[in-house]
Design a protein around this motif. Sequence first.
Motif, PDB file in Angstrom:
ATOM      1  N   MET A   1     -22.975  22.741 -14.673  1.00 42.80           N
ATOM      2  CA  MET A   1     -21.807  22.779 -15.527  1.00 42.80           C
ATOM      3  C   MET A   1     -20.599  23.313 -14.777  1.00 42.80           C
ATOM      4  O   MET A   1     -19.521  23.417 -15.341  1.00 42.80           O
ATOM      5  N   GLU A   2     -20.819  23.637 -13.521  1.00 50.58           N
ATOM      6  CA  GLU A   2     -19.729  24.032 -12.634  1.00 50.58           C
ATOM      7  C   GLU A   2     -18.904  25.203 -13.162  1.00 50.58           C
ATOM      8  O   GLU A   2     -17.675  25.161 -13.180  1.00 50.58           O
ATOM      9  N   MET A   3     -19.581  26.257 -13.616  1.00 51.74           N
ATOM     10  CA  MET A   3     -18.887  27.467 -14.050  1.00 51.74           C
ATOM     11  C   MET A   3     -19.750  28.663 -13.700  1.00 51.74           C
ATOM     12  O   MET A   3     -20.964  28.553 -13.607  1.00 51.74           O
ATOM     13  N   GLY A   4     -19.113  29.787 -13.493  1.00 57.39           N
ATOM     14  CA  GLY A   4     -19.831  31.010 -13.179  1.00 57.39           C
ATOM     15  C   GLY A   4     -20.538  31.583 -14.400  1.00 57.39           C
ATOM     16  O   GLY A   4     -20.304  31.153 -15.538  1.00 57.39           O
ATOM     17  N   ILE A   9     -21.255  32.650 -20.246  1.00 54.84           N
ATOM     18  CA  ILE A   9     -21.536  33.557 -21.365  1.00 54.84           C
ATOM     19  C   ILE A   9     -20.374  33.525 -22.359  1.00 54.84           C
ATOM     20  O   ILE A   9     -20.585  33.436 -23.575  1.00 54.84           O
ATOM     21  N   SER A  10     -19.148  33.585 -21.865  1.00 56.07           N
ATOM     22  CA  SER A  10     -17.974  33.522 -22.730  1.00 56.07           C
ATOM     23  C   SER A  10     -17.960  32.226 -23.529  1.00 56.07           C
ATOM     24  O   SER A  10     -17.696  32.220 -24.737  1.00 56.07           O
TER      25      SER A  10
END
Length: 92
Positions: A1-4, A9-10
């Motif tokens: 999903m290409e996110m940290g 979590i957010s």
Amino acid sequence: MEMGHSVWISWMLSGRLEKFYEGLRWPGWREEAAALSFSQGISVIPFLWSQEAQADLAATSRRAVPMREVLGVAADFAQQMGPVDPGFLGAV
């Protein structure tokens, strides 16, 4: 999903999760999920992302399976689809 992780979590807590999964839920999915133990997942055949399943989600075959099986299938797909390391999923 290409996110940290923190962004993920957010996003999970933002209320957009319902929209993300709305095309992958069948009538009664909440009750089926609630009946699982913490070590179980739901095996869905045909796979939820397939054209066959999307044509009629309620007609898919579903059963409770050990989470190890669900993660194993995900790891197999990750390894087949490219050079991305499935991380801990690859050790299942």
